[in-house]
Design a protein around this motif. Structure first.
Motif, PDB file in Angstrom:
ATOM      1  N   ARG A 243       0.914  -1.096  -0.062  1.00 60.41           N
ATOM      2  CA  ARG A 243      -0.121  -0.114   0.095  1.00 60.41           C
ATOM      3  C   ARG A 243       0.842   1.380   0.091  1.00 60.41           C
ATOM      4  NH1 ARG A 243      -4.091  -1.556   4.631  1.00 60.41           N
ATOM      5  NH2 ARG A 243      -4.908  -3.543   3.709  1.00 60.41           N
ATOM      6  N   ASP A 244       1.888   1.149   0.924  1.00 59.37           N
ATOM      7  CA  ASP A 244       3.030   2.276   0.689  1.00 59.37           C
ATOM      8  C   ASP A 244       3.557   2.588  -0.427  1.00 59.37           C
ATOM      9  OD1 ASP A 244       4.412   4.561   2.405  1.00 59.37           O
ATOM     10  OD2 ASP A 244       5.999   3.192   1.737  1.00 59.37           O
ATOM     11  N   MET A 245       3.725   1.444  -1.138  1.00 57.78           N
ATOM     12  CA  MET A 245       4.355   1.636  -2.264  1.00 57.78           C
ATOM     13  C   MET A 245       3.569   2.065  -3.702  1.00 57.78           C
ATOM     14  SD  MET A 245       7.039  -1.542  -2.861  1.00 57.78           S
ATOM     15  CE  MET A 245       8.444  -1.897  -1.816  1.00 57.78           C
ATOM     16  N   MET A 246       2.248   1.819  -3.413  1.00 56.14           N
ATOM     17  CA  MET A 246       1.260   2.131  -4.467  1.00 56.14           C
ATOM     18  C   MET A 246       0.960   3.672  -4.295  1.00 56.14           C
ATOM     19  SD  MET A 246      -1.140  -1.237  -5.134  1.00 56.14           S
ATOM     20  CE  MET A 246      -1.300  -1.768  -3.683  1.00 56.14           C
ATOM     21  N   SER A 247       1.025   3.931  -2.870  1.00 53.02           N
ATOM     22  CA  SER A 247       0.660   5.497  -2.569  1.00 53.02           C
ATOM     23  C   SER A 247       1.756   6.265  -3.386  1.00 53.02           C
ATOM     24  CB  SER A 247       0.465   5.775  -1.028  1.00 53.02           C
ATOM     25  OG  SER A 247       1.764   5.642  -0.472  1.00 53.02           O
ATOM     26  N   LYS A 248       2.929   5.757  -3.324  1.00 57.46           N
ATOM     27  CA  LYS A 248       4.192   6.562  -3.682  1.00 57.46           C
ATOM     28  C   LYS A 248       4.482   6.708  -5.399  1.00 57.46           C
ATOM     29  CE  LYS A 248       6.721   6.065   0.399  1.00 57.46           C
ATOM     30  NZ  LYS A 248       8.162   5.522   0.751  1.00 57.46           N
ATOM     31  N   ILE A 249       3.423   5.904  -5.827  1.00 60.32           N
ATOM     32  CA  ILE A 249       3.551   5.539  -7.444  1.00 60.32           C
ATOM     33  C   ILE A 249       2.567   6.925  -7.869  1.00 60.32           C
ATOM     34  CG2 ILE A 249       3.051   4.533  -9.536  1.00 60.32           C
ATOM     35  CD1 ILE A 249       4.007   1.997  -7.769  1.00 60.32           C
ATOM     36  N   ASP A 250       3.118   8.039  -8.810  1.00 58.80           N
ATOM     37  CA  ASP A 250       2.242   8.951  -9.423  1.00 58.80           C
ATOM     38  C   ASP A 250       3.030   9.424 -10.718  1.00 58.80           C
ATOM     39  OD1 ASP A 250       4.345  10.995  -8.906  1.00 58.80           O
ATOM     40  OD2 ASP A 250       3.329  11.530  -7.073  1.00 58.80           O
ATOM     41  N   GLU A 251       2.291  10.316 -11.222  1.00 56.88           N
ATOM     42  CA  GLU A 251       2.864  10.632 -12.801  1.00 56.88           C
ATOM     43  C   GLU A 251       4.261  11.284 -12.728  1.00 56.88           C
ATOM     44  OE1 GLU A 251      -0.106  13.247 -14.574  1.00 56.88           O
ATOM     45  OE2 GLU A 251      -1.841  11.928 -14.089  1.00 56.88           O
ATOM     46  N   ASN A 252       4.860  11.451 -11.518  1.00 57.67           N
ATOM     47  CA  ASN A 252       6.222  12.003 -11.472  1.00 57.67           C
ATOM     48  C   ASN A 252       7.358  10.873 -11.148  1.00 57.67           C
ATOM     49  OD1 ASN A 252       5.452  14.552 -11.942  1.00 57.67           O
ATOM     50  ND2 ASN A 252       4.694  14.846 -10.090  1.00 57.67           N
ATOM     51  N   THR A 253       6.625   9.774 -10.833  1.00 57.09           N
ATOM     52  CA  THR A 253       7.553   8.538 -10.420  1.00 57.09           C
ATOM     53  C   THR A 253       8.520   8.261 -11.504  1.00 57.09           C
ATOM     54  OG1 THR A 253       5.713   7.885  -8.790  1.00 57.09           O
ATOM     55  CG2 THR A 253       7.568   6.290  -9.500  1.00 57.09           C
ATOM     56  N   ASP A 254       9.916   8.129 -11.565  1.00 59.46           N
ATOM     57  CA  ASP A 254      10.730   7.429 -12.331  1.00 59.46           C
ATOM     58  C   ASP A 254      10.859   6.198 -12.283  1.00 59.46           C
ATOM     59  OD1 ASP A 254      12.246   7.483  -9.986  1.00 59.46           O
ATOM     60  OD2 ASP A 254      13.464   9.288 -10.860  1.00 59.46           O
ATOM     61  N   CYS A 255      11.523   5.681 -13.308  1.00 61.66           N
ATOM     62  CA  CYS A 255      11.832   4.290 -13.352  1.00 61.66           C
ATOM     63  C   CYS A 255      12.899   3.729 -12.077  1.00 61.66           C
ATOM     64  CB  CYS A 255      12.492   3.763 -14.729  1.00 61.66           C
ATOM     65  SG  CYS A 255      12.721   2.262 -15.091  1.00 61.66           S
ATOM     66  N   GLU A 256      13.721   4.888 -11.766  1.00 57.62           N
ATOM     67  CA  GLU A 256      14.668   4.503 -10.874  1.00 57.62           C
ATOM     68  C   GLU A 256      13.891   3.939  -9.283  1.00 57.62           C
ATOM     69  OE1 GLU A 256      15.320   7.010 -12.826  1.00 57.62           O
ATOM     70  OE2 GLU A 256      16.500   5.800 -14.072  1.00 57.62           O
ATOM     71  N   SER A 257      12.847   4.998  -9.111  1.00 59.36           N
ATOM     72  CA  SER A 257      12.222   4.562  -8.091  1.00 59.36           C
ATOM     73  C   SER A 257      11.283   3.582  -7.860  1.00 59.36           C
ATOM     74  CB  SER A 257      11.139   5.926  -7.724  1.00 59.36           C
ATOM     75  OG  SER A 257      11.926   7.076  -7.591  1.00 59.36           O
ATOM     76  N   VAL A 258      10.688   2.953  -9.038  1.00 56.96           N
ATOM     77  CA  VAL A 258      10.150   1.716  -9.010  1.00 56.96           C
ATOM     78  C   VAL A 258      10.935   0.667  -8.867  1.00 56.96           C
ATOM     79  CG1 VAL A 258       8.371   0.492 -10.228  1.00 56.96           C
ATOM     80  CG2 VAL A 258       8.165   2.728 -10.381  1.00 56.96           C
ATOM     81  N   GLN A 259      12.381   0.547  -9.687  1.00 54.88           N
ATOM     82  CA  GLN A 259      13.360  -0.428  -9.474  1.00 54.88           C
ATOM     83  C   GLN A 259      13.698  -0.516  -8.073  1.00 54.88           C
ATOM     84  OE1 GLN A 259      16.257   1.236 -12.235  1.00 54.88           O
ATOM     85  NE2 GLN A 259      15.658   0.021 -13.923  1.00 54.88           N
TER      86      GLN A 259
END
Length: 150
Positions: A81-97
């Motif tokens: 849930r915390d990870m999904m809350s941090k994903i938005d239109e400004n999230t970059d590839c490195e953050s998801v990695q």
């Protein structure tokens, strides 16, 4: 002898353990009478030992009809849930990695799953026909799927 906070925590954990669904509804006065403590001590224990970080959701209402509802949430649910809350239109590839590396390092996903998702990320972040909203939706769907199967 244990201190009052330990006794309150132990009492609440015993009540939770007695329930199959991981939910319990208690009254402050009942706990205070059982342990011989002040209701403010119960509030202290709830705010320090039954936090979201530790896998609990607490709902509390004071007064005559007051109650304390405690739900034990698996920690992996909170992580997702915390990870999904941090994903938005400004999230970059490195953050998801970094999120995927965290999941893998903590045994929440296998190396194979991480490798598949990393390949998918490359496509999501380099696809010219995909706008940011669609990418966010796909990323969140991937994390929701992982959450369901872990």
């Amino acid at each position: 002898m244990s201190n009052i906070a330990d006794m309150i925590e132990s009492y609440i954990l015993r009540q939770l353990a007695a329930r199959q669904d991981g939910k319990v509804e208690l009254r402050r006065t009942d706990i205070a009478d059982e342990i011989s403590c002040a209701p403010s001590q119960i509030s202290y224990v709830l705010s320090t030992r039954f936090t979201q970080d530790k896998g609990f959701v607490v709902e509390s209402r004071r007064g005559l009809g007051g109650f304390i509802r405690i739900v034990q949430v698996p920690l992996h649910d909170l992580v997702y849930r915390d990870m999904m809350s941090k994903i938005d239109e400004n999230t970059d590839c490195e953050s998801v990695q970094a999120m995927l590396r965290y999941l893998m390092q903590h045994g929440m996903i296998e190396t194979r799953e991480a490798a598949l998702m990393l390949q998918m990320l490359t496509g999501l972040f380099h696809a010219e026909s995909l706008d940011a909203k669609e990418r966010v939706q796909m990323l969140k769907t991937m994390f929701l799927t992982l959450e369901k199967f872990t």
